[in-house]
Structures are given as C-alpha cells and as structure tokens.
Motif scaffolding. Structure first.
Motif, short mmCIF file in Angstrom:
data_model
loop_
_atom_site.label_atom_id
_atom_site.label_comp_id
_atom_site.label_asym_id
_atom_site.label_seq_id
_atom_site.Cartn_x
_atom_site.Cartn_y
_atom_site.Cartn_z
N VAL A 37 36.29 41.29 -6.78
CA VAL A 37 36.23 39.76 -7.27
C VAL A 37 37.00 38.87 -6.32
O VAL A 37 37.48 37.82 -6.69
CB VAL A 37 36.67 39.58 -8.38
N MET A 38 37.33 39.23 -5.04
CA MET A 38 38.03 38.42 -3.99
C MET A 38 37.39 36.87 -3.76
O MET A 38 38.26 36.11 -3.67
CB MET A 38 38.29 39.19 -2.61
N ARG A 43 41.61 41.22 -12.77
CA ARG A 43 40.92 42.21 -11.88
C ARG A 43 39.63 42.83 -12.54
O ARG A 43 38.65 43.24 -12.21
CB ARG A 43 41.78 43.14 -10.94
N ILE A 44 40.01 43.47 -13.84
CA ILE A 44 39.04 44.32 -14.50
C ILE A 44 39.22 43.82 -15.99
O ILE A 44 40.46 43.41 -16.28
CB ILE A 44 39.36 45.74 -14.40
N MET A 78 37.54 35.96 -17.24
CA MET A 78 36.80 37.15 -16.77
C MET A 78 37.48 37.39 -15.34
O MET A 78 38.31 36.98 -14.95
CB MET A 78 35.21 36.98 -16.33
N PRO A 79 37.01 38.62 -14.95
CA PRO A 79 37.35 39.00 -13.36
C PRO A 79 37.33 38.06 -12.42
O PRO A 79 36.37 37.23 -12.25
CB PRO A 79 36.80 40.27 -12.99
N GLY A 80 38.39 37.72 -11.58
CA GLY A 80 38.36 36.60 -10.47
C GLY A 80 39.03 35.47 -11.04
O GLY A 80 39.11 34.63 -10.32
N SER A 85 42.02 46.26 -19.58
CA SER A 85 41.74 45.26 -18.70
C SER A 85 43.05 45.86 -17.51
O SER A 85 43.93 46.42 -17.60
CB SER A 85 42.01 43.85 -19.07
N GLU A 86 42.73 44.99 -16.20
CA GLU A 86 43.92 45.17 -15.16
C GLU A 86 44.11 43.63 -14.67
O GLU A 86 43.34 42.86 -14.57
CB GLU A 86 43.52 45.93 -14.03
#
Length: 248
Positions: free
Chosen positions: A21-22, A68-69, A90-92, A115-116
């Motif tokens: 998700v960069m 991230r997750i 959400m991620p990102g 999650s992370e």
C-alpha cells in the motif's frame, strides 16, 4: 500504546518500498532514495489483535501509525459516556493525526480485525519532513484528505436522508477497496451495524431498514457482513440529488 503489551507483540522490520500500500501512504510521491530515508524511521511493524486499542483519547502523541494490514475504527466518548464512531481506516491510511494540534489524542483507535501498523515517531518525521519537501507535501496531502473527509461527513449528515447516508457509506467503502486492488462489488464489512449507525448518526433499526430498502430497489444485498452491490450506477444515482461525491 494502550492494551498492547510490547513483550507480547510480534514485531518485524519492514521496508516501505516493499509494502503493497506504499502508493496510498506517506511514501506517495517520494523517490527511491527518499523512501529509504523514511524507512529508517519505521523500526518495526506492530501486530494489533482484533478488539485491542492502539491508543486512547488523552494519550500523548508519540507516533503516527500507517495501517499496513487490517482495519481500525476511531471513536470518542460523549459527556454521558456514549461511544461515537468517528471513522473507519484501511491499509494505506494514517492513524493519530488527531493528536498533532495539542499533542494529545482526541479519540481512541481500535482494531476491527487482526491488523498491523507501522509506527512513525512524529518528532523524527517532522525533522525529516523539513529536509525532504516531498515528504512534507505528502504529509500535507494526508492532512488535507482528512479535512475534506470531515467536511463531506458534515454535509452528508446535514443533507442526506438515512437511505442516502447508507448508500454513500457503502459506495465509499467500495471505492476505497477498489483502490487497494479488492473487488468493488463484493466485500465484507469489518464493522458491526451498530458502529455503522453511530458513524452515520442513525439508529440500529434505521440501518436495518435502510439495508432492506436498498435490497428492495435491487441495488445492494447485505447478508450478515457480506455485501454484494448489484447496481453501482443506481447506488450513485441515489445520492446524486445531493450534488456531491460520496465520502472520500
């Protein structure tokens, strides 16, 4: 980090350049060399179990957190102790931006699933942003996105009826998931209906009626937490009368 025992947390070093998700996160618009410098600020990524608190209202600002997750919800408590959901992340997306103004978190953040996050120490981030104009620009864009999202939320609560609010919410999730490479028409709700109602300013029974109305119109079918959008254009037309795009 409230409720996260560091001794029990599985922490791993990760690289922004290798993150899926960069392009939605802080590295957006940075060169490879600049991403490498940002990477030095992220010592580890941290796992957060479902239901655990990442931080609580009143906690001092130490880090911003890039999801991230997984997914998170943010919420505040009213004077009478009721919880008001203020967002789903959400991620990102970044968590902790609420604490920048007075260095104290104004809301609490809870993991909706395992999650992370990537913690980024804020004082170090500020220092690096002074050296990298592109990083400062990326941070400004993230802050602006949050402001616009808040404006959209206020406009929605002021102008949309209950069915339109629910339609805008589902369309928003659809678009955000699509940006992350997931299906825009079939997805799983990570939040409970009570939490959706709190976010949209609606009672649980109103959310349930709205789901039934959308189903009866052939627009959306919701079974448990499984969502299937049958008519994306019809969903957009339902909220088109408000003369604004759905929440970002």
């Amino acid at each position: 980090m409230s409720e996260i025992k560091l001794s029990a947390v599985h922490s791993l070093k990760t690289a922004c350049s290798n993150c899926s998700v960069m392009e939605l996160c802080l590295p957006l618009g940075l060169t490879g060399q600049e991403v490498a410098r940002l990477d030095t600020l992220i010592v580890q990524r941290v796992k957060v179990k479902k239901g655990a608190t990442l931080y609580r209202a009143g906690d001092p600002l130490r880090s911003l957190f890039a999801v991230r997750i997984g997914s998170f919800k943010t919420s505040v408590l009213s004077i009478d102790g009721r919880e008001q959901t203020t967002g789903f992340h959400m991620p990102g997306e970044m968590l902790g931006l609420d604490a920048i103004s007075n260095e104290l978190h104004a809301c609490s953040a809870f993991a909706l699933e395992d999650s992370e996050v990537c913690p980024v120490h804020f004082s170090q981030l500020e220092k690096l942003a002074q050296e990298l104009p592109s990083l400062q620009h990326s941070l400004n864009k993230i802050l602006s996105r949050e402001i616009v999202r808040d404006h959209d939320m206020l406009m929605m609560l002021g102008n949309m009826n209950s069915d339109e609010r629910l339609a805008a919410f589902l369309l928003n999730l659809s678009q955000r998931l699509s940006l992350r490479g997931y299906s825009s028409s079939n997805f799983v709700l990570k939040m409970r209906r009570e939490e959706i109602g709190s976010y949209l300013g609606l009672r649980l029974e109103t959310i349930c009626r709205g789901i039934a109305h959308l189903r009866d119109q052939g627009l959306v079918e919701v079974s448990g937490r499984d969502v299937r959008i049958h008519d994306m254009e019809g969903l957009k037309q339902l909220i088109a009368g408000c003369n604004r795009p759905p929440l970002r």
